[in-house]
Enzyme design. Structure first.
Site, PDB file in Angstrom:
ATOM      1  N   ASN A 206      20.980  10.573  42.428  1.00 20.41           N
ATOM      2  CA  ASN A 206      22.487  11.033  42.240  1.00 20.41           C
ATOM      3  C   ASN A 206      23.557   9.512  41.286  1.00 20.41           C
ATOM      4  O   ASN A 206      23.021   8.535  41.995  1.00 20.41           O
ATOM      5  CB  ASN A 206      23.315  10.720  44.097  1.00 20.41           C
ATOM      6  CG  ASN A 206      25.451  10.618  43.289  1.00 20.41           C
ATOM      7  OD1 ASN A 206      25.360  10.072  42.994  1.00 20.41           O
ATOM      8  ND2 ASN A 206      25.070  11.614  44.880  1.00 20.41           N
TER       9      ASN A 206
ATOM     10  N   HIS B 138      27.496   7.855  39.713  1.00 23.03           N
ATOM     11  CA  HIS B 138      28.157   6.113  39.335  1.00 23.03           C
ATOM     12  C   HIS B 138      27.409   6.327  37.594  1.00 23.03           C
ATOM     13  O   HIS B 138      28.483   5.495  37.133  1.00 23.03           O
ATOM     14  CB  HIS B 138      27.627   5.478  39.823  1.00 23.03           C
ATOM     15  CG  HIS B 138      28.036   5.068  41.636  1.00 23.03           C
ATOM     16  ND1 HIS B 138      29.632   5.112  42.078  1.00 23.03           N
ATOM     17  CD2 HIS B 138      27.406   5.383  42.959  1.00 23.03           C
ATOM     18  CE1 HIS B 138      29.296   5.322  43.173  1.00 23.03           C
ATOM     19  NE2 HIS B 138      28.345   5.215  43.856  1.00 23.03           N
TER      20      HIS B 138
ATOM     21  N   HIS C  48      28.181  15.365  42.528  1.00 29.23           N
ATOM     22  CA  HIS C  48      29.308  15.746  43.541  1.00 29.23           C
ATOM     23  C   HIS C  48      30.688  15.518  42.917  1.00 29.23           C
ATOM     24  O   HIS C  48      31.096  14.461  41.840  1.00 29.23           O
ATOM     25  CB  HIS C  48      29.495  14.397  45.010  1.00 29.23           C
ATOM     26  CG  HIS C  48      30.906  14.202  45.416  1.00 29.23           C
ATOM     27  ND1 HIS C  48      30.727  13.790  46.524  1.00 29.23           N
ATOM     28  CD2 HIS C  48      31.447  15.834  44.965  1.00 29.23           C
ATOM     29  CE1 HIS C  48      31.565  14.438  46.521  1.00 29.23           C
ATOM     30  NE2 HIS C  48      32.296  15.035  46.463  1.00 29.23           N
TER      31      HIS C  48
ATOM     32  N   ARG D 220      34.148  16.200  42.682  1.00 27.29           N
ATOM     33  CA  ARG D 220      35.012  16.092  43.537  1.00 27.29           C
ATOM     34  C   ARG D 220      36.185  16.383  42.847  1.00 27.29           C
ATOM     35  O   ARG D 220      36.660  16.958  42.085  1.00 27.29           O
ATOM     36  CB  ARG D 220      35.504  14.496  43.860  1.00 27.29           C
ATOM     37  CG  ARG D 220      34.085  14.378  43.905  1.00 27.29           C
ATOM     38  CD  ARG D 220      34.383  12.460  44.241  1.00 27.29           C
ATOM     39  NE  ARG D 220      35.601  12.136  45.366  1.00 27.29           N
ATOM     40  CZ  ARG D 220      35.336  11.361  46.722  1.00 27.29           C
ATOM     41  NH1 ARG D 220      34.414  10.969  46.685  1.00 27.29           N
ATOM     42  NH2 ARG D 220      36.313  11.228  47.613  1.00 27.29           N
TER      43      ARG D 220
ATOM     44  N   ARG E  55      36.993  12.264  40.540  1.00 28.00           N
ATOM     45  CA  ARG E  55      36.912  10.381  39.510  1.00 28.00           C
ATOM     46  C   ARG E  55      36.080   9.924  38.742  1.00 28.00           C
ATOM     47  O   ARG E  55      35.770   9.354  37.705  1.00 28.00           O
ATOM     48  CB  ARG E  55      37.694   9.815  40.743  1.00 28.00           C
ATOM     49  CG  ARG E  55      35.812   9.866  42.050  1.00 28.00           C
ATOM     50  CD  ARG E  55      36.555   9.010  42.887  1.00 28.00           C
ATOM     51  NE  ARG E  55      37.382   9.459  43.349  1.00 28.00           N
ATOM     52  CZ  ARG E  55      37.257   9.502  45.370  1.00 28.00           C
ATOM     53  NH1 ARG E  55      36.355   8.223  45.345  1.00 28.00           N
ATOM     54  NH2 ARG E  55      38.236   9.681  45.876  1.00 28.00           N
TER      55      ARG E  55
ATOM     56  N   GLU F 239      26.684  18.220  44.629  1.00 30.39           N
ATOM     57  CA  GLU F 239      28.046  18.307  46.289  1.00 30.39           C
ATOM     58  C   GLU F 239      28.936  18.344  46.063  1.00 30.39           C
ATOM     59  O   GLU F 239      29.965  17.898  44.629  1.00 30.39           O
ATOM     60  CB  GLU F 239      27.479  16.625  46.517  1.00 30.39           C
ATOM     61  CG  GLU F 239      25.878  16.186  47.240  1.00 30.39           C
ATOM     62  CD  GLU F 239      26.204  14.554  46.989  1.00 30.39           C
ATOM     63  OE1 GLU F 239      27.464  13.906  46.771  1.00 30.39           O
ATOM     64  OE2 GLU F 239      25.079  13.807  47.054  1.00 30.39           O
TER      65      GLU F 239
HETATM   66  N1  PXP Z   1      24.089  12.196  49.519  1.00 33.54           N
HETATM   67  C1  PXP Z   1      25.776  12.454  49.607  1.00 33.54           C
HETATM   68  C2  PXP Z   1      25.702  13.575  50.593  1.00 33.54           C
HETATM   69  C3  PXP Z   1      26.589  11.789  49.236  1.00 33.54           C
HETATM   70  O1  PXP Z   1      27.763  11.839  49.216  1.00 33.54           O
HETATM   71  C4  PXP Z   1      25.939  10.242  48.781  1.00 33.54           C
HETATM   72  C5  PXP Z   1      27.145   9.642  47.838  1.00 33.54           C
HETATM   73  O2  PXP Z   1      27.315   9.688  47.396  1.00 33.54           O
HETATM   74  C6  PXP Z   1      25.070   9.831  48.686  1.00 33.54           C
HETATM   75  C7  PXP Z   1      23.413  11.128  49.441  1.00 33.54           C
HETATM   76  C8  PXP Z   1      24.152   8.782  48.332  1.00 33.54           C
HETATM   77  O3  PXP Z   1      24.844   7.549  48.275  1.00 33.54           O
HETATM   78  P1  PXP Z   1      24.374   6.266  48.228  1.00 33.54           P
HETATM   79  O4  PXP Z   1      25.209   6.644  46.418  1.00 33.54           O
HETATM   80  O5  PXP Z   1      24.540   5.333  48.680  1.00 33.54           O
HETATM   81  O6  PXP Z   1      22.598   5.752  47.570  1.00 33.54           O
END
Ligand code: PXP
Length: 246
Positions: free
Chosen positions: A7, A10, A48, A50, A54, A75
């Site tokens: 993911n 960030h 994701h 959103r 953001r 997502e």
């Molecule tokens: N899976 C989903 C559905 C999420 O929303 C997130 C966080 O955005 C993650 C996985 C990843 O989580 P983390 O950043 O805590 O590894």
């Protein structure tokens, strides 16, 4: 073999902190990050989109769709505007997540029982468009049964509860809930992913959850990348996942 979806939200969070509206020239470069994850062996890139945009922007999703070589996991909340974008982007899989406006990151799973009626139409439209679907839910038997009624091919089990209780007396209970949830989903013919809060320290707990297909991991990998570089951070996570067996 347990797969890894990285993911990269960030990476975009950092870019937006300085280059909002000028994403095309901004650092860090999201596409470059995705390609580095792939080079390191990641099986999927997860973002994701959103409603408040953001971090990930619409153009990011289209660009990733065009340029990455692995799979794209989008997502998103179950809202019309984003569904329309998903139908145009055609990611390999959509993971439907809850979205609360004040949250820093996704907090907990979807209430698939309460939203069954609204989810049914969305899941049908995505599947008809050739997009796989996953529902991000807690390991609650009622939620898992709702996912089965909705004929969602995948669920992603919320592991945030486990991550928060590692090292405390509540840890074992959280883990047992996830183990039972994965088992039930498997019996109901649903494929099981997991995500949220998984890191380099708690991965050994994840080994105990059966039938996992893919982990979606963001924060810990992007954080470690500050010290090691992204490619090495992804490689280290993949190495840690190797002992996992169904
Ligand atoms: N899976 C989903 C559905 C999420 O929303 C997130 C966080 O955005 C993650 C996985 C990843 O989580 P983390 O950043 O805590 O590894």
């Amino acid at each position: 073999m347990l797969k890894l979806g990285v993911n990269i939200d960030h990476v975009a969070t950092l870019r937006q902190a300085r280059y909002k509206g000028r994403e095309d020239v901004g650092e860090p470069n999201l596409l470059a990050a995705a390609l580095t994850c792939e080079k390191a062996g990641a099986h999927c890139i997860t973002v994701h989109l959103r409603e408040d945009r953001r971090h990930i922007q619409d153009r990011d999703v289209f660009e990733l769709r065009e340029k990455i070589q692995t799979r794209l996991n989008l997502e998103m909340a179950n809202i019309q505007e984003i569904i329309q974008i998903a139908l145009r982007v055609k990611p390999d899989i959509v993971c439907i997540v809850p979205e609360r406006h004040m949250e820093v990151t996704t907090e907990g799973g979807l209430n698939a029982v309460r939203q069954e009626k609204y989810l049914a139409g969305t899941i049908g439209r995505l599947l008809d468009a050739g997009i796989e679907v996953s529902l991000f839910i807690t390991a609650d038997p009622e939620q898992i049964r709702a996912a089965a009624r909705l004929k969602s091919p995948f669920i992603e089990l919320y592991t945030g509860g486990l991550a928060e209780t590692v090292g405390t007396p509540r840890e074992e209970k959280e883990l047992e809930r996830l183990i039972a949830g994965a088992q039930l989903a498997h019996e109901l013919g649903i494929k099981v992913n997991a995500g949220h809060g998984i890191n380099y320290m708690n991965m050994d707990r994840i080994y105990r959850i059966p039938h996992l297909v893919e982990l979606n991991i963001g924060h810990s990998i992007i954080s470690r990348a500050m010290a090691t570089g992204l490619e090495e951070a992804v490689r280290q996570m993949l190495k840690l996942m190797e002992p996992y067996s169904l």
